[in-house]
Design a protein around this motif. Structure first.
Motif, PDB file in Angstrom:
ATOM      1  N   MET A   1       0.850  -1.205   0.000  1.00  0.00           N
ATOM      2  CA  MET A   1       0.000   0.000   0.000  1.00  0.00           C
ATOM      3  C   MET A   1       0.880   1.248   0.000  1.00  0.00           C
ATOM      4  O   MET A   1       1.887   1.302   0.701  1.00  0.00           O
ATOM      5  N   GLU A   2       0.502   2.249  -0.814  1.00  0.00           N
ATOM      6  CA  GLU A   2       1.291   3.462  -0.907  1.00  0.00           C
ATOM      7  C   GLU A   2       1.246   4.248   0.390  1.00  0.00           C
ATOM      8  O   GLU A   2       0.286   4.182   1.155  1.00  0.00           O
ATOM      9  N   MET A   3       2.320   5.001   0.645  1.00  0.00           N
ATOM     10  CA  MET A   3       2.353   5.848   1.825  1.00  0.00           C
ATOM     11  C   MET A   3       1.439   7.055   1.601  1.00  0.00           C
ATOM     12  O   MET A   3       1.430   7.643   0.520  1.00  0.00           O
ATOM     13  N   ARG A   4       0.701   7.428   2.626  1.00  0.00           N
ATOM     14  CA  ARG A   4      -0.360   8.403   2.455  1.00  0.00           C
ATOM     15  C   ARG A   4      -0.145   9.632   3.338  1.00  0.00           C
ATOM     16  O   ARG A   4       0.609   9.595   4.322  1.00  0.00           O
ATOM     17  N   SER A  26       0.227   5.167  12.587  1.00  0.00           N
ATOM     18  CA  SER A  26      -0.054   4.219  11.509  1.00  0.00           C
ATOM     19  C   SER A  26       1.129   4.122  10.553  1.00  0.00           C
ATOM     20  O   SER A  26       1.750   5.125  10.198  1.00  0.00           O
ATOM     21  N   ASP A  27       1.427   2.909  10.104  1.00  0.00           N
ATOM     22  CA  ASP A  27       2.498   2.712   9.130  1.00  0.00           C
ATOM     23  C   ASP A  27       2.102   3.199   7.742  1.00  0.00           C
ATOM     24  O   ASP A  27       2.961   3.429   6.896  1.00  0.00           O
ATOM     25  N   GLU A  28       0.793   3.351   7.491  1.00  0.00           N
ATOM     26  CA  GLU A  28       0.319   3.743   6.163  1.00  0.00           C
ATOM     27  C   GLU A  28       0.436   5.243   5.904  1.00  0.00           C
ATOM     28  O   GLU A  28       0.376   5.685   4.762  1.00  0.00           O
ATOM     29  N   TYR A  29       0.574   6.045   6.969  1.00  0.00           N
ATOM     30  CA  TYR A  29       0.630   7.501   6.806  1.00  0.00           C
ATOM     31  C   TYR A  29       2.021   8.028   7.150  1.00  0.00           C
ATOM     32  O   TYR A  29       2.579   7.700   8.196  1.00  0.00           O
ATOM     33  N   LEU A 200      -8.686   3.830   4.158  1.00  0.00           N
ATOM     34  CA  LEU A 200      -7.714   2.938   3.548  1.00  0.00           C
ATOM     35  C   LEU A 200      -8.328   1.838   2.691  1.00  0.00           C
ATOM     36  O   LEU A 200      -7.736   1.420   1.692  1.00  0.00           O
TER      37      LEU A 200
END
Length: 269
Positions: A1-4, A26-29, A200
């Motif tokens: 998943m891309e970083m946001r 969060s690891d995603e942001y 997400l």
């Protein structure tokens, strides 16, 4: 998943303050920007806080982000009048949504209220319904409206009515089953988590409205564990067992090594 990246408006309230912490952890942001009228009691390397009065907010104050989370909301008592209350709960979210659309932000997730309906007899629900309608009319690329029931958590200000309501629902929550589940109180941390899950993983719905009972069930999907690589998968032992031999060119041959050393050490003309 891309970083946001994300923008949060209304980050000093019960849900907003929790949401900011969850986004930063969060690891995603990789970047979280807060637009607020005062400083936060929280800091993080990913976090940027822009102090701004919402009456003076301009598009240039809003950089691109993948999502914008709007957690603005107050009470008539705290606002001091219906006019100020509607400005905070309707005008500001609608203005922010229009700016976000112009800045190319694709998804807005906004907190409304259970029972929001512009035709409701209850003033509070009627105001929330008006906010929802005006946001829908803006025609955002994607709009997600969350409608939590009574929020449970540690507020910075004391709200006697909510304290009493939370205490009552803590007793009756287990009895609210079936269609009555939507009336169960819900923790602010869970609402914040649900908003991130929506951002997400709920990608294909232009307009979605999430009641409190759905929010209460939302968690990130479990990641599938990669199967453990077995020893027999690393090398096909069947070839040896069947009598096959390795390719002649790569077979270990000491005589070839000796021949190579002789050729290497022999002086050339």
């Amino acid at each position: 998943m891309e970083m946001r990246s994300a923008i949060v408006v209304g980050a000093t309230g019960l849900v907003g303050s929790t949401l900011v912490k969850q986004l930063c952890e969060s690891d995603e942001y990789v970047a979280v920007t807060v637009i607020a009228r005062r400083a936060l009691d929280y800091s993080h390397p990913k976090l940027v806080v822009r102090i701004k009065e919402f009456d003076a907010l301009a598009e240039s104050d809003m950089e691109f982000a993948h999502e914008i989370f709007c957690c603005l909301g107050t009470t008539i008592k705290k606002a001091g009048s219906r006019e100020v209350f509607e400005k905070i709960d309707v005008e500001y979210p609608v203005q922010i949504a229009a700016m976000a659309k112009n800045r190319g932000i694709q998804h807005m997730i906004v907190i409304s209220a259970m029972g929001a309906n512009e035709k409701s007899f209850a003033y509070y629900n009627r105001v929330k319904g008006k906010m929802e309608k005006e946001l829908i009319d803006i025609d955002l690329p994607q709009l997600s409206i969350v409608r939590p029931s009574l929020l449970v958590g540690n507020r910075s200000e004391l709200r006697i009515g909510e304290k009493i309501g939370a205490a009552v629902l803590a007793v009756f929550n287990p009895l609210l089953i079936g269609p009555l589940k939507r009336y169960r109180s819900i923790k602010a941390e869970q609402v914040a988590l649900a908003m991130i899950v929506i951002a997400l993983y709920h990608k294909n719905t232009k307009l979605a409205i999430y009641p409190s009972n759905e929010l209460a069930q939302m968690t990130p999907p479990e990641l599938e564990e990669e199967p453990e690589m077995k020893r027999e998968d690393l090398f096909n032992w069947n070839k040896l067992q069947s009598g096959n031999v390795l390719d002649e060119e790569v077979t270990f041959d000491k005589s070839k090594i000796k021949q190579y050393k002789v050729e290497r050490d022999t002086p050339k003309d």
